[in-house]
Write an enzyme that holds these catalytic residues in place. Structure first.
Site, mmCIF file in Angstrom:
data_model
loop_
_atom_site.group_PDB
_atom_site.id
_atom_site.type_symbol
_atom_site.label_atom_id
_atom_site.label_comp_id
_atom_site.label_asym_id
_atom_site.label_seq_id
_atom_site.Cartn_x
_atom_site.Cartn_y
_atom_site.Cartn_z
ATOM 1 N N PHE A 1 -85.518 1.911 -4.828
ATOM 2 C CA PHE A 1 -84.282 2.197 -4.100
ATOM 3 C C PHE A 1 -83.104 1.459 -4.752
ATOM 4 O O PHE A 1 -83.176 0.260 -5.002
ATOM 5 C CB PHE A 1 -84.430 1.757 -2.637
ATOM 6 C CG PHE A 1 -83.165 1.944 -1.845
ATOM 7 C CD1 PHE A 1 -82.654 3.224 -1.615
ATOM 8 C CD2 PHE A 1 -82.469 0.856 -1.335
ATOM 9 C CE1 PHE A 1 -81.480 3.397 -0.903
ATOM 10 C CE2 PHE A 1 -81.290 1.024 -0.621
ATOM 11 C CZ PHE A 1 -80.802 2.300 -0.400
ATOM 12 N N GLN A 2 -82.074 2.181 -5.041
ATOM 13 C CA GLN A 2 -80.854 1.653 -5.686
ATOM 14 C C GLN A 2 -81.139 0.991 -7.035
ATOM 15 O O GLN A 2 -80.469 0.049 -7.437
ATOM 16 C CB GLN A 2 -80.091 0.705 -4.747
ATOM 17 C CG GLN A 2 -79.536 1.456 -3.545
ATOM 18 C CD GLN A 2 -78.542 0.686 -2.709
ATOM 19 O OE1 GLN A 2 -78.632 -0.528 -2.596
ATOM 20 N NE2 GLN A 2 -77.611 1.392 -2.094
ATOM 21 N N MET B 1 -47.804 14.849 -14.443
ATOM 22 C CA MET B 1 -47.943 14.826 -15.895
ATOM 23 C C MET B 1 -48.733 16.042 -16.386
ATOM 24 O O MET B 1 -48.422 16.613 -17.442
ATOM 25 C CB MET B 1 -48.622 13.529 -16.348
ATOM 26 C CG MET B 1 -48.691 13.381 -17.849
ATOM 27 S SD MET B 1 -47.056 13.488 -18.624
ATOM 28 C CE MET B 1 -46.615 11.762 -18.727
ATOM 29 N N LYS C 1 -82.882 -9.281 -8.147
ATOM 30 C CA LYS C 1 -82.767 -9.975 -6.862
ATOM 31 C C LYS C 1 -83.703 -11.175 -6.767
ATOM 32 O O LYS C 1 -83.330 -12.216 -6.227
ATOM 33 C CB LYS C 1 -83.064 -8.980 -5.734
ATOM 34 C CG LYS C 1 -82.826 -9.562 -4.356
ATOM 35 C CD LYS C 1 -82.941 -8.526 -3.271
ATOM 36 C CE LYS C 1 -82.650 -9.157 -1.915
ATOM 37 N NZ LYS C 1 -82.757 -8.164 -0.831
ATOM 38 N N GLU D 1 -66.041 -0.530 -5.024
ATOM 39 C CA GLU D 1 -66.350 -1.385 -6.181
ATOM 40 C C GLU D 1 -65.417 -1.129 -7.354
ATOM 41 O O GLU D 1 -65.120 -2.028 -8.139
ATOM 42 C CB GLU D 1 -67.804 -1.205 -6.615
ATOM 43 C CG GLU D 1 -68.835 -1.753 -5.625
ATOM 44 C CD GLU D 1 -69.219 -0.756 -4.540
ATOM 45 O OE1 GLU D 1 -68.564 0.313 -4.427
ATOM 46 O OE2 GLU D 1 -70.177 -1.037 -3.800
HETATM 47 C C1 LIG Z 1 -59.096 9.241 -12.972
HETATM 48 C C2 LIG Z 1 -58.217 10.230 -13.674
HETATM 49 N N1 LIG Z 1 -58.388 11.555 -13.463
HETATM 50 C C3 LIG Z 1 -57.596 12.456 -14.086
HETATM 51 C C4 LIG Z 1 -56.622 12.042 -14.950
HETATM 52 C C5 LIG Z 1 -55.734 13.060 -15.680
HETATM 53 N N2 LIG Z 1 -54.333 12.905 -15.261
HETATM 54 C C6 LIG Z 1 -53.436 12.223 -15.991
HETATM 55 S S1 LIG Z 1 -51.941 12.132 -15.286
HETATM 56 C C7 LIG Z 1 -52.441 13.071 -13.981
HETATM 57 C C8 LIG Z 1 -51.497 13.419 -12.875
HETATM 58 C C9 LIG Z 1 -51.105 12.230 -12.070
HETATM 59 O O1 LIG Z 1 -50.400 12.686 -10.939
HETATM 60 P P1 LIG Z 1 -49.604 11.687 -10.013
HETATM 61 O O2 LIG Z 1 -50.419 10.491 -9.710
HETATM 62 O O3 LIG Z 1 -49.078 12.434 -8.855
HETATM 63 O O4 LIG Z 1 -48.444 11.180 -10.956
HETATM 64 P P2 LIG Z 1 -47.203 11.966 -11.621
HETATM 65 O O5 LIG Z 1 -47.658 12.427 -12.962
HETATM 66 O O6 LIG Z 1 -46.842 13.109 -10.728
HETATM 67 O O7 LIG Z 1 -46.147 10.933 -11.705
HETATM 68 C C10 LIG Z 1 -53.793 13.431 -14.123
HETATM 69 C C11 LIG Z 1 -54.541 14.278 -13.177
HETATM 70 C C12 LIG Z 1 -56.508 10.650 -15.156
HETATM 71 N N3 LIG Z 1 -55.608 10.141 -16.008
HETATM 72 N N4 LIG Z 1 -57.292 9.771 -14.493
#
Ligand SMILES: Cc1ncc(C[n+]2csc(CCOP(=O)(O)OP(=O)(O)O)c2C)c(N)n1
Length: 568
Positions: A113-114, A477, A163, A51
């Site tokens: 439920f749900q 990052m 529903k 979803e």
């Molecule tokens: C749903 C979610 N969880 C955690 C984060 C924190 N976060 C920001 S950038 C990042 C790393 C992303 O890694 P990747 O997709 O491998 O991209 P890269 O930075 O290596 O290009 C994280 C964990 C986020 N932005 N969104």
């Protein structure tokens, strides 16, 4: 007036709203809605595999097309899975309508439920929401939901429908108009304010346009480009605005903010008049607000009055639709002697020096692939018509910095929430909206796994999007912040163990590649485009590449880290 049951009313209302596609996932409380979906033939239903992805796909569809995206879920976990999608759309002002099934009215409040208090949960991350209480109010609510989603500052609207109402028969008459005395967006700017703002523009020595995502929502790219061209006022763009200006426009100083260009951030710091056009002074732009555009007067144009002076005090607040207000500003500028672009020539010279001092650049290599090269090369191969989505992380910022965006609605990214997992489903939505355009999702080896199941949707519904994984074996990052600010303690960011992405793509029925050289990349991208199948290109990049410039969180934006001393 005709007699319809609740599910037929939903279907008929969607037809009258001109909805051509719904992204969704069925379940108990949505069974009646899905039965009617089966029987109708005016909208396409795309079954996503989660979803969250249904809402992101509706969001990608909305951003790429400028129309309202629509999603369906069932109650309980089906609905809670959709929340991240709603939050993402809300933060980026994307028009959506989410219809969720709810347990029957007699069961509400019984821990059925749900059963979950869906409107209680969605309240904080939608523009508006409704729990439908009777069949009589259903047509009006759907009409209002679409109206609220697309007007004023756009945003997601959630309708929760018990529903029993989806089965109950009632009289259907779809209203032609909405009547909401408490919701009346202002479109035209106040003419006295416009006059004052124009006087400020004419007397400024160093004016700067600061363009935000509102320029895309209000389809204002054309008037904004015209305003800049006739006045010679230079501009910076936010992440959400990329594409409003052509990448090669000489007045375009690039993206501002945490990973903005040196010239853009210095321009904000040195200007004497900041003209904010549909931007909201997000902390990723302002850094330390006390130091942000310190010597400047501020013109703030926004359709949402609550955004004005929320973060930075506006000297010239103008509430209105951006395209309308920019046209008003141009008329006013032209009303007497017009405006002479040479007025700001010395200011543009100063900015050219900033541009030349630290251009956006990277050390290319003939050995290990550099992500920036991959991004620039992709643009060369796919051309101007391609639509680009991203996930979140370093790859997102490199795309923002190095991809030459030339038109609005070309770039889809989660700005306000920074939602990993957004890229692939948003790309699907964009490809459904614009089937003739190539759609590329730049992603990371972390992000792609957050909604990888959507490769199955892409296969099942024949939606050939290409995922380019800039694979650094890291949550890059976060690893970068750990490098700069946590003495290289890489806590839980090493992704050395990972699936074979090429095989994974193949297992869904798509095409997959793993590439390590420039030639391999070019060949893989061309093959993927020709294959007309969903694809993953796993690109092995320099593990320790950092995104620069970088303004440390909370610092003044003129204090950028420019050298990669932290690299190892
Ligand atoms: C749903 C979610 N969880 C955690 C984060 C924190 N976060 C920001 S950038 C990042 C790393 C992303 O890694 P990747 O997709 O491998 O991209 P890269 O930075 O290596 O290009 C994280 C964990 C986020 N932005 N969104």
């Amino acid at each position: 007036m005709k007699e319809l049951n609740g599910s037929q009313m939903i279907s008929e209302a969607l037809r009258l709203e001109g909805v051509e596609v719904v992204f969704g996932y069925p379940g108990g409380a949505a069974l009646n809605i899905y039965d009617e979906t089966y029987k109708q033939d005016h909208f396409r239903h795309i079954l996503t595999r989660h979803e969250q992805a249904a809402v992101h796909a509706a969001d990608g569809y909305a951003r790429a097309s400028g129309r309202v995206g629509v999603a369906f879920t069932t109650s309980g976990p089906g609905f809670t899975n959709a929340i991240t999608g709603l939050a993402t759309a809300y933060s980026d002002s994307v028009p959506l309508v989410l219809i969720s099934g709810q347990v029957g009215r007699a069961l509400i409040g019984t821990d059925a439920f749900q059963e979950i208090d869906a409107v209680g949960i969605s309240r904080a991350c939608v523009k508006h929401n409704y729990l439908v209480r009777s069949i009589e109010e259903l047509p009006r609510i759907i009409k209002e939901a679409f109206y609220i989603a697309r007007t004023g500052r756009p945003g997601p609207v959630h309708i929760d429908i018990p529903k029993d109402i989806t089965a109950e028969i009632g009289l259907f008459e779809y209203p032609n108009e909405v009547s909401m005395p408490t919701y009346k967006p202002t479109y035209k700017g106040n003419s006295k304010q416009i006059k004052k703002a124009v006087a400020a523009i004419k007397s400024a020595k160093r004016p700067l346009a600061y363009i935000g995502g509102g320029a895309i929502s209000s389809n204002a790219a054309e008037p904004v480009r015209k305003l800049l061209a006739m006045s010679g006022i230079p501009a910076v763009q936010t992440l959400m605005a990329l594409g409003v200006l052509r990448d090669d426009d000489s007045l375009n100083l690039g993206m501002a903010g945490m990973h903005g260009s040196y010239a853009a951030n210095m321009a904000i710091s040195e200007c004497d008049l900041l003209i904010s056009l549909g931007a909201r002074f997000d902390d990723r732009i302002t850094g330390n607000t006390a130091e942000f555009a310190k010597g400047a007067k501020i013109i703030h144009v926004d359709i949402d009055p609550s955004s004005i002076s929320k973060i930075i005090n506006a000297d010239y607040p103008i509430v209105g639709d951006l395209a309308t207000v920019v046209n008003q500003i141009m008329d006013e500028l032209n009303s007497d002697a017009g405006i002479d672009p040479s007025l700001y020539a010395p200011w543009r010279d100063t900015l050219d020096k900033f541009k030349a001092l630290y251009p956006l650049d990277f050390d290319d290599s003939e050995g290990v692939l550099k992500p920036q090269w991959v991004i620039k090369q992709t643009a060369q191969i796919v051309g101007d018509e391609a639509i680009i989505s991203t996930d979140v992380g370093q790859h997102q910022m490199w795309v923002a910095q190095f991809y030459p965006f030339n038109s609005p609605r070309q770039f889809l990214t989660s700005g306000g929430q920074g939602t990993m997992g957004y890229g692939l489903p948003a790309a699907l939505g964009a490809k459904v909206a614009k089937s003739a355009n190539a759609v590329i999702n730049f992603t990371g080896d972390g992000s792609i796994l957050m909604n990888i199941q959507e490769m199955m949707t892409a296969m099942a519904d024949d939606i050939p999007v290409i995922n380019i994984v800039l694979n650094n074996n890291f949550l890059g990052m976060v690893r970068q912040w750990q490098t700069f600010f946590y003495e290289h303690r890489f806590s839980s960011t090493d992704l050395s163990l990972q699936p074979d992405f090429a095989m994974l793509a193949a297992s869904f029925g798509g095409v997959g590649y793993r590439v390590k050289t420039k030639d391999e990349f070019k060949k893989a991208l061309k093959e993927a485009l020709d294959s007309k199948k969903p694809a993953i290109i796993d690109v092995v990049i320099d593990r320790f590449e950092n995104v620069l410039p970088m303004v440390p969180a909370g610092a003044a934006i003129y204090n950028m880290i420019l050298d990669d001393k932290g690299k190892r």
